[in-house]
Every structure is written in structure tokens, then in C-alpha cells.
Scaffold this active site. Structure first.
Site, PDB file in Angstrom:
ATOM      1  N   GLU A 146      -1.790  -5.997   8.315  1.00  0.00           N
ATOM      2  CA  GLU A 146      -1.194  -5.598   9.580  1.00  0.00           C
ATOM      3  C   GLU A 146      -1.979  -6.138  10.772  1.00  0.00           C
ATOM      4  O   GLU A 146      -3.184  -6.356  10.701  1.00  0.00           O
ATOM      5  CB  GLU A 146      -1.126  -4.065   9.664  1.00  0.00           C
ATOM      6  CG  GLU A 146      -0.296  -3.438   8.556  1.00  0.00           C
ATOM      7  CD  GLU A 146      -0.302  -1.927   8.575  1.00  0.00           C
ATOM      8  OE1 GLU A 146       0.369  -1.336   7.708  1.00  0.00           O
ATOM      9  OE2 GLU A 146      -0.974  -1.327   9.462  1.00  0.00           O
ATOM     10  N   LYS A 149      -0.763  -9.677   2.379  1.00  0.00           N
ATOM     11  CA  LYS A 149      -0.169  -9.205   3.634  1.00  0.00           C
ATOM     12  C   LYS A 149      -1.105  -8.205   4.278  1.00  0.00           C
ATOM     13  O   LYS A 149      -1.693  -7.372   3.584  1.00  0.00           O
ATOM     14  CB  LYS A 149       1.187  -8.538   3.380  1.00  0.00           C
ATOM     15  CG  LYS A 149       1.850  -8.005   4.667  1.00  0.00           C
ATOM     16  CD  LYS A 149       3.230  -7.423   4.396  1.00  0.00           C
ATOM     17  CE  LYS A 149       3.185  -6.045   3.773  1.00  0.00           C
ATOM     18  NZ  LYS A 149       2.588  -5.017   4.696  1.00  0.00           N
ATOM     19  N   ASP A 199      -0.575  -6.296  -0.599  1.00  0.00           N
ATOM     20  CA  ASP A 199      -1.105  -5.723   0.629  1.00  0.00           C
ATOM     21  C   ASP A 199      -2.625  -5.645   0.569  1.00  0.00           C
ATOM     22  O   ASP A 199      -3.202  -5.365  -0.494  1.00  0.00           O
ATOM     23  CB  ASP A 199      -0.562  -4.307   0.825  1.00  0.00           C
ATOM     24  CG  ASP A 199       0.571  -4.241   1.828  1.00  0.00           C
ATOM     25  OD1 ASP A 199       0.743  -5.194   2.616  1.00  0.00           O
ATOM     26  OD2 ASP A 199       1.282  -3.218   1.841  1.00  0.00           O
ATOM     27  N   GLU A 253       8.598  -4.302  11.237  1.00  0.00           N
ATOM     28  CA  GLU A 253       9.004  -2.954  10.815  1.00  0.00           C
ATOM     29  C   GLU A 253       9.301  -2.073  12.014  1.00  0.00           C
ATOM     30  O   GLU A 253       8.482  -1.947  12.932  1.00  0.00           O
ATOM     31  CB  GLU A 253       7.907  -2.311   9.962  1.00  0.00           C
ATOM     32  CG  GLU A 253       8.280  -0.913   9.490  1.00  0.00           C
ATOM     33  CD  GLU A 253       7.359  -0.346   8.413  1.00  0.00           C
ATOM     34  OE1 GLU A 253       7.595   0.805   7.984  1.00  0.00           O
ATOM     35  OE2 GLU A 253       6.423  -1.058   8.002  1.00  0.00           O
ATOM     36  N   ASP A 263       0.828  -1.195   0.000  1.00  0.00           N
ATOM     37  CA  ASP A 263       0.000   0.000   0.000  1.00  0.00           C
ATOM     38  C   ASP A 263       0.870   1.256   0.000  1.00  0.00           C
ATOM     39  O   ASP A 263       0.377   2.375  -0.129  1.00  0.00           O
ATOM     40  CB  ASP A 263      -0.993   0.004   1.158  1.00  0.00           C
ATOM     41  CG  ASP A 263      -0.341  -0.168   2.522  1.00  0.00           C
ATOM     42  OD1 ASP A 263       0.910  -0.192   2.598  1.00  0.00           O
ATOM     43  OD2 ASP A 263      -1.075  -0.281   3.517  1.00  0.00           O
ATOM     44  N   SER A 264       2.192   1.040   0.091  1.00  0.00           N
ATOM     45  CA  SER A 264       3.143   2.142  -0.121  1.00  0.00           C
ATOM     46  C   SER A 264       3.028   2.688  -1.543  1.00  0.00           C
ATOM     47  O   SER A 264       3.588   3.744  -1.861  1.00  0.00           O
ATOM     48  CB  SER A 264       4.576   1.662   0.138  1.00  0.00           C
ATOM     49  OG  SER A 264       4.854   0.474  -0.590  1.00  0.00           O
TER      50      SER A 264
END
Length: 289
Positions: free
Chosen positions: A139, A137, A107, A206, A68-69
Site C-alpha cells: 500500500e 503488492k 501482499d 480500492e 493480507d485479507s
């Protein structure tokens, strides 16, 4: 008969598929665990388009993360929170088309999985069916363990993400190192164990202290992928623009391995100069009757 001093011993085969021209062998979930067991470091970079994916894949990268970066690095958002599934899918599809060996991990962006395991499953299904990803992926630790379990039981490999979680930046108080202090460190360890037990195939750590990342890496049987988490992780990931000097602001942990941005600036200025001077296009760039 023993080997003479200095003579090479038997060559140990790699747990990861070899990088070869054709046909390449895909990196799969079993290769991730085998690499950890063999002490082989895993490599991951972000990618958001076909040409970049092709270059990284041919170079031998193990995993490509369509993160999502994409939002703050490619779309001009101030962070990752505005990114949607609809925006990410074309990028996932392009990367998947360019990757012949690497595992493509997509993501799940903010708002596409938190509400329930079923929401996570619906978003992951789109990433695999419409995007061509091999894994997703997202969080979180214990709070998303049920999400991980449902996806895993349904055949979707999941990579976790702990420590600093950018989608939670507002509640974390900004880009802050996580896992400092005994209590916070224990929470990171407990979260990592929870998503491993739920079936995660790897976990990104991270911006956590190196000692905490080393402990997590030692206590898990699945690989840890570090980003600002020290060298003891089982692999590393970077945003590719940071890695080649294409980003603006760059975090402390992002080593620049090339100055691609500066080279693009040089090439652009040379192009402008030649066009304005009338020296480009030359005869060799022109079609003649």
C-alpha cells in the site's frame, strides 16, 4: 471483397494467454500492459490455499492475490494488521503450487515494508523465494515510490494499492471512501503516477469514486484493478469468500456470484442427519471381504 452484413470479421487475438489444459502459458507482466492496450479487462481474485487456487486457475483467472485479507477471512483476526510474513508464506506457497496460468501476487503485510526500501526488498525476497510468488503488492503512493523503484530494479514486479488502504484503517478513521473532493482526488492521481514512474506493473484502486478511478485509469499506462472503484478500471478484484457468499459482513461493492456458504450449510446438515440416522455410510461406501 468486403464482408457481407452480419458476417464475422477477422478474429482479434487476445493479449492474455489462452486457457488450455496443457501446457498453460503463464500470465506475465507484459500481458497485463498488453491487455490494457487492447481494452481487455483483467480478472483477479484472492486465494489462500491449493484447492481454491486450482479451481480459479482452471477457470481462467488472470491473477491470484494472496492478500493480507487472509487474516480476517481465514485466521479470524478482526482486520489485516495482525498478519505477519510468516503467516502468509505458507498460503502463498500453496497458491503458487496450484496456479499454472495465473500470476500469483503476494501482499506485504503491515510492518514488513514501511520502514525502508531495504525492508520491503527483504520481505519481497521471502515471498518470491520461500513462497513462489511472481509479484508483490503493498500500500501507498509517493511515500513508497523508492520502495517500488528498488524492488523493480531488483527484478521484483510490484502492484500498488491506493484509495482505501486497509493497513492504514486506524489513521483513515475506518473503512471510508478515499478520493472525495478535488484535493483528495488530486492526491490519488499524484500517488498513482508516482508509483507508475517508479516501475509498478499495476495498481489496485480500492473504494474511490468512479470518476476518480476513471481518470487514473485514463492517465496511467499500467492497468488499474478496481475494488469498489467502478467499471472504468482496467480490471477487477474481489475477496473470493465475498464473491461466493462465504463471508460474514460483505461490503457494498462485493457482488455475490454464488451461494456456496448456504450450500455448504445444507450439505453439512444432510451429513449430520444421515450419520445420526445410521444411513451413512451405506453399503456402497463400505469395504467388504
Amino acid at each position: 471483397m468486403s464482408e457481407p452484413d452480419g458476417a464475422p470479421g477477422p478474429e482479434r487475438s487476445s493479449a492474455l494467454p489462452a486457457v488450455r489444459a496443457e501446457p498453460p502459458k503463464r500470465v506475465r507482466v507484459q500481458h497485463l500492459r498488453a491487455a490494457k492496450e487492447n481494452g481487455e479487462k483483467l480478472t483477479m481474485l484472492t486465494a489462500y490455499d491449493l484447492p481454491t487456487a486450482r479451481i480459479f486457475d482452471a477457470a481462467g483467472i488472470d491473477m491470484l492475490l494472496v492478500g493480507d485479507s487472509y487474516g480476517d477471512n481465514m485466521l479470524g483476526h478482526s482486520g489485516t494488521i495482525p498478519v505477519t510474513v510468516d503467516e502468509l508464506i505458507p498460503a502463498v506457497r500453496a497458491v503458487a503450487r496450484g496456479a499454472k496460468r495465473a500470476m500469483v501476487v503476494a501482499d506485504l503485510p503491515f510492518g514488513s515494508y514501511e520502514a525502508s526500501p531495504q525492508q520491503a526488498m527483504a520481505s519481497a525476497t521471502r515471498m518470491l523465494k520461500a513462497g513462489g510468488a511472481h509479484a508483490v503488492k503493498f500500500e501507498g503512493g509517493r511515500r513508497v515510490a523508492d520502495h517500488v523503484r528498488l524492488l523493480t530494479d531488483s527484478g521484483v514486479p510490484v502492484v500498488g494499492h491506493l484509495g482505501f488502504t486497509p493497513q492504514s484503517e486506524n489513521i483513515l478513521g475506518g473503512k471510508r471512501v478515499q478520493g472525495r473532493g478535488d484535493e483528495s482526488a488530486e492526491q490519488v492521481v499524484a500517488d498513482a503516477k508516482a508509483i507508475e514512474a517508479a516501475g509498478a506493473v499495476a495498481v489496485v484502486l480500492e473504494m474511490v469514486p468512479a470518476a476518480v478511478a476513471e481518470r487514473v485509469s485514463g492517465e496511467l499506462s499500467i492497468p488499474t484493478i478496481g475494488i469498489g472503484a467502478g467499471a472504468a478500471c482496467d480490471g477487477q478484484v474481489l475477496v473470493w469468500l465475498d464473491m461466493v457468499g462465504m463471508g460474514g459482513w460483505s461490503p457494498r461493492f462485493a457482488k455475490q456470484f454464488a451461494a456456496v456458504g448456504a450450500e455448504m450449510d445444507r450439505a453439512t446438515r444432510a451429513y449430520i442427519d444421515e450419520v445420526r440416522a445410521g444411513t451413512f455410510p451405506g453399503r456402497e461406501h463400505t469395504y467388504w471381504d
